[in-house]
Design an enzyme around this catalytic site. Structure first.
Site, PDB file in Angstrom:
ATOM      1  N   ILE A 172       0.701  -1.340   0.043  1.00 50.66           N
ATOM      2  CA  ILE A 172       0.023   0.092   0.089  1.00 50.66           C
ATOM      3  C   ILE A 172       0.932   1.186  -0.197  1.00 50.66           C
ATOM      4  O   ILE A 172       0.396   2.351  -0.466  1.00 50.66           O
ATOM      5  CB  ILE A 172      -0.914   0.085   1.257  1.00 50.66           C
ATOM      6  N   HIS A 192       6.065 -12.207   5.842  1.00 52.06           N
ATOM      7  CA  HIS A 192       6.066 -11.636   4.393  1.00 52.06           C
ATOM      8  C   HIS A 192       7.315 -11.351   3.879  1.00 52.06           C
ATOM      9  O   HIS A 192       8.392 -11.037   4.644  1.00 52.06           O
ATOM     10  CB  HIS A 192       5.106 -10.565   4.435  1.00 52.06           C
TER      11      HIS A 192
HETATM   12  P1  5GP Z   1       6.755  -4.707   7.757  1.00 52.17           P
HETATM   13  O1  5GP Z   1       6.813  -3.334   7.944  1.00 52.17           O
HETATM   14  O2  5GP Z   1       6.248  -5.656   8.540  1.00 52.17           O
HETATM   15  O3  5GP Z   1       8.057  -5.268   7.015  1.00 52.17           O
HETATM   16  O4  5GP Z   1       5.790  -4.715   6.095  1.00 52.17           O
HETATM   17  C1  5GP Z   1       4.486  -4.446   6.155  1.00 52.17           C
HETATM   18  C2  5GP Z   1       4.321  -3.964   4.884  1.00 52.17           C
HETATM   19  O5  5GP Z   1       2.970  -3.760   4.707  1.00 52.17           O
HETATM   20  C3  5GP Z   1       4.799  -2.428   4.825  1.00 52.17           C
HETATM   21  O6  5GP Z   1       5.492  -2.154   3.691  1.00 52.17           O
HETATM   22  C4  5GP Z   1       3.136  -1.665   4.689  1.00 52.17           C
HETATM   23  O7  5GP Z   1       3.245  -0.518   3.722  1.00 52.17           O
HETATM   24  C5  5GP Z   1       2.440  -2.853   4.289  1.00 52.17           C
HETATM   25  N1  5GP Z   1       0.916  -2.609   4.641  1.00 52.17           N
HETATM   26  C6  5GP Z   1       0.315  -2.306   5.878  1.00 52.17           C
HETATM   27  N2  5GP Z   1      -0.986  -2.345   5.711  1.00 52.17           N
HETATM   28  C7  5GP Z   1      -1.402  -2.789   4.642  1.00 52.17           C
HETATM   29  C8  5GP Z   1      -2.559  -2.951   3.918  1.00 52.17           C
HETATM   30  O8  5GP Z   1      -3.618  -2.603   4.361  1.00 52.17           O
HETATM   31  N3  5GP Z   1      -2.520  -3.171   2.552  1.00 52.17           N
HETATM   32  C9  5GP Z   1      -1.263  -3.412   1.879  1.00 52.17           C
HETATM   33  N4  5GP Z   1      -1.523  -3.653   0.383  1.00 52.17           N
HETATM   34  N5  5GP Z   1      -0.212  -3.073   2.483  1.00 52.17           N
HETATM   35  C10 5GP Z   1       0.010  -2.928   3.593  1.00 52.17           C
END
Ligand code: 5GP
Ligand code: ZN
Length: 113
Positions: A31, A99
């Site tokens: 997103i 992820h």
């Molecule tokens: P992390 O910070 O855990 O490594 O990655 C989580 C990712 O999820 C982030 O890059 C963030 O932009 C993405 N993200 C968070 N909420 C959403 C959402 O509701 N939809 C999508 N498509 N991505 C999301």
């Protein structure tokens, strides 16, 4: 897991832009993209993160990376892309469903910040 954002995305309860799906993994556009291609590849099974994964999860984690390679090929970014998992809050993990980020389509510096 009922209160997990990515489980809800996989279930279609929260909309996402699907990039790829098979029996084991689901991939969708981030997103808040940090590169022209920024796709998240997640196992359909809820696993909290890489450090919580068990031996039984090894295959599905591999499948996430194979799916990333397939998407990179389709997007024509095979010359240089990055697959990365942030592990734990100190590394920036904000969603606690394992992820793999696929980043590409621009020069990628090393080491990352
Ligand atoms: P992390 O910070 O855990 O490594 O990655 C989580 C990712 O999820 C982030 O890059 C963030 O932009 C993405 N993200 C968070 N909420 C959403 C959402 O509701 N939809 C999508 N498509 N991505 C999301
Ligand atoms: Zn989940």
């Amino acid at each position: 897991m009922s209160d997990c954002l990515f489980c809800k995305i996989i279930a279609g309860e929260i909309p996402s832009k699907k990039v790829y799906e098979d029996d084991y993994v689901y991939a969708f556009d981030d997103i808040d993209p940090k590169a022209p291609t920024h796709v998240l590849i997640v196992p359909k099974k809820h696993i909290r993160g890489v450090k919580e994964a068990t031996e039984q999860d090894a295959e599905i984690i591999g499948r996430c990376h194979v799916a990333a390679a397939r998407i990179a090929r389709e997007r024509n970014i095979e010359n240089g892309y990055r697959t990365v998992s942030n592990v734990g809050p100190g590394a920036g993990q904000s969603v606690f469903h394992l992820h793999v980020h696929l980043l590409g389509g621009r020069p990628l510096n090393w080491p990352p910040g």
